[in-house]
Design a protein around this motif. Structure first.
Motif, PDB file in Angstrom:
ATOM      1  N   HIS A   1      51.365  54.424  35.476  1.00  0.00           N
ATOM      2  CA  HIS A   1      51.103  55.823  35.813  1.00  0.00           C
ATOM      3  C   HIS A   1      49.762  55.949  36.506  1.00  0.00           C
ATOM      4  O   HIS A   1      48.743  55.481  35.983  1.00  0.00           O
ATOM      5  CB  HIS A   1      51.126  56.696  34.557  1.00  0.00           C
ATOM      6  CG  HIS A   1      52.400  56.583  33.793  1.00  0.00           C
ATOM      7  ND1 HIS A   1      52.450  56.145  32.510  1.00  0.00           N
ATOM      8  CD2 HIS A   1      53.677  56.837  34.164  1.00  0.00           C
ATOM      9  CE1 HIS A   1      53.707  56.132  32.090  1.00  0.00           C
ATOM     10  NE2 HIS A   1      54.472  56.544  33.085  1.00  0.00           N
ATOM     11  N   HIS A   2      49.737  56.608  37.641  1.00  0.00           N
ATOM     12  CA  HIS A   2      48.522  56.772  38.431  1.00  0.00           C
ATOM     13  C   HIS A   2      47.457  57.562  37.674  1.00  0.00           C
ATOM     14  O   HIS A   2      47.776  58.493  36.942  1.00  0.00           O
ATOM     15  CB  HIS A   2      48.846  57.471  39.757  1.00  0.00           C
ATOM     16  CG  HIS A   2      49.682  56.638  40.661  1.00  0.00           C
ATOM     17  ND1 HIS A   2      49.146  55.725  41.540  1.00  0.00           N
ATOM     18  CD2 HIS A   2      51.031  56.555  40.818  1.00  0.00           C
ATOM     19  CE1 HIS A   2      50.110  55.136  42.205  1.00  0.00           C
ATOM     20  NE2 HIS A   2      51.271  55.616  41.779  1.00  0.00           N
ATOM     21  N   PHE A   3      46.208  57.187  37.898  1.00  0.00           N
ATOM     22  CA  PHE A   3      45.047  57.876  37.307  1.00  0.00           C
ATOM     23  C   PHE A   3      45.184  57.993  35.791  1.00  0.00           C
ATOM     24  O   PHE A   3      44.906  59.029  35.203  1.00  0.00           O
ATOM     25  CB  PHE A   3      44.844  59.258  37.956  1.00  0.00           C
ATOM     26  CG  PHE A   3      44.623  59.202  39.441  1.00  0.00           C
ATOM     27  CD1 PHE A   3      43.396  58.821  39.957  1.00  0.00           C
ATOM     28  CD2 PHE A   3      45.647  59.536  40.320  1.00  0.00           C
ATOM     29  CE1 PHE A   3      43.182  58.760  41.329  1.00  0.00           C
ATOM     30  CE2 PHE A   3      45.446  59.479  41.694  1.00  0.00           C
ATOM     31  CZ  PHE A   3      44.215  59.087  42.197  1.00  0.00           C
ATOM     32  N   ALA A   4      45.611  56.907  35.142  1.00  0.00           N
ATOM     33  CA  ALA A   4      45.910  56.931  33.705  1.00  0.00           C
ATOM     34  C   ALA A   4      44.703  56.685  32.811  1.00  0.00           C
ATOM     35  O   ALA A   4      44.773  56.938  31.617  1.00  0.00           O
ATOM     36  CB  ALA A   4      46.993  55.903  33.386  1.00  0.00           C
ATOM     37  N   ARG A   5      43.604  56.204  33.347  1.00  0.00           N
ATOM     38  CA  ARG A   5      42.462  55.874  32.495  1.00  0.00           C
ATOM     39  C   ARG A   5      41.862  57.138  31.885  1.00  0.00           C
ATOM     40  O   ARG A   5      41.573  58.102  32.599  1.00  0.00           O
ATOM     41  CB  ARG A   5      41.397  55.143  33.296  1.00  0.00           C
ATOM     42  CG  ARG A   5      40.225  54.688  32.444  1.00  0.00           C
ATOM     43  CD  ARG A   5      39.275  53.791  33.241  1.00  0.00           C
ATOM     44  NE  ARG A   5      38.266  53.216  32.391  1.00  0.00           N
ATOM     45  CZ  ARG A   5      38.458  52.198  31.571  1.00  0.00           C
ATOM     46  NH1 ARG A   5      39.643  51.645  31.478  1.00  0.00           N
ATOM     47  NH2 ARG A   5      37.480  51.738  30.829  1.00  0.00           N
ATOM     48  N   PRO A   6      41.664  57.139  30.575  1.00  0.00           N
ATOM     49  CA  PRO A   6      40.978  58.291  29.965  1.00  0.00           C
ATOM     50  C   PRO A   6      39.615  58.453  30.633  1.00  0.00           C
ATOM     51  O   PRO A   6      38.931  57.486  30.914  1.00  0.00           O
ATOM     52  CB  PRO A   6      40.832  57.884  28.501  1.00  0.00           C
ATOM     53  CG  PRO A   6      41.880  56.844  28.278  1.00  0.00           C
ATOM     54  CD  PRO A   6      42.020  56.121  29.592  1.00  0.00           C
ATOM     55  N   GLY A   7      39.246  59.650  30.916  1.00  0.00           N
ATOM     56  CA  GLY A   7      37.976  59.891  31.601  1.00  0.00           C
ATOM     57  C   GLY A   7      38.154  60.101  33.094  1.00  0.00           C
ATOM     58  O   GLY A   7      37.271  60.641  33.748  1.00  0.00           O
ATOM     59  N   ASN A   8      39.301  59.662  33.653  1.00  0.00           N
ATOM     60  CA  ASN A   8      39.547  59.961  35.057  1.00  0.00           C
ATOM     61  C   ASN A   8      39.909  61.440  35.141  1.00  0.00           C
ATOM     62  O   ASN A   8      40.725  61.937  34.378  1.00  0.00           O
ATOM     63  CB  ASN A   8      40.674  59.096  35.624  1.00  0.00           C
ATOM     64  CG  ASN A   8      40.785  59.240  37.121  1.00  0.00           C
ATOM     65  OD1 ASN A   8      41.065  60.315  37.640  1.00  0.00           O
ATOM     66  ND2 ASN A   8      40.540  58.155  37.837  1.00  0.00           N
TER      67      ASN A   8
END
Length: 182
Positions: free
Chosen positions: A43-50
């Protein structure tokens, strides 16, 4: 959200995350490249904090805050996601200038085929290198790809401390307003 071990994240290195695309989108958002969390989840842009998903909502592109796993819902709003460089890395500084340039060539071909009204590159440095535009700034660009206009947006990574979610939402909102006029 699923928690991954460092080994599981490292195993996602160099994976390619499928685009969320369709012909004739209003805006095709283009990230730099997938991070390891994005590659691990698919899933795109999945990092917490993004801040991509919150900013997309705050700017009015989506009527509610979408989760990364709901990324395909973007298509219903005339939006999509791709990347300049397809392979996943832990950090964008792991990419070479040649990867950016090749990514720019591939992205150009993709845009010519899909014909979105706007290409929104999230990351001015990536845009500068991929398109050999060293003086490019955030905002609309003079360059077009066929009939597709280009807008450079701030990178929504949590590491980009120069931009708050509110100031990013303002810039995304400027693009949304421009796209609505088309």
């Amino acid at each position: 959200m699923t928690r991954f071990t460092p080994a599981e994240l490292e195993a996602a290195r160099d994976r390619v995350v499928p685009d969320v695309i369709a012909d004739g989108l209003s805006v095709l958002f283009c990230g730099i490249n997938p991070g390891l969390m994005t590659a691990a989840t698919g899933h795109h842009f999945a990092r917490p904090g993004n801040r991509f998903w919150p900013v997309l909502h705050l700017s009015g592109f989506t009527p509610r805050l979408l989760l990364p796993e709901e990324q395909r819902e973007l298509l219903a709003y005339g939006l999509g996601i791709t990347n300049v460089v397809a392979r996943a890395t832990a950090r964008a500084d792991e990419l070479t200038a040649e990867e950016y340039r090749e990514g720019g060539r591939i992205l150009t071909a993709k845009v010519r085929e899909l014909r979105p009204r706007w290409l929104a590159v999230v990351g001015v440095t990536a845009y500068r290198v991929a398109f050999a535009e060293p003086k490019a700034r955030i905002g609309p660009q003079e360059r077009t790809i066929g009939g597709t206009r280009i807008w450079v947006l701030p990178n929504p990574s949590g590491l980009n401390a120069h931009w708050t979610a509110a100031t990013m939402a303002e810039e995304f909102g400027r693009l949304r307003a421009a796209a609505a006029e088309d």
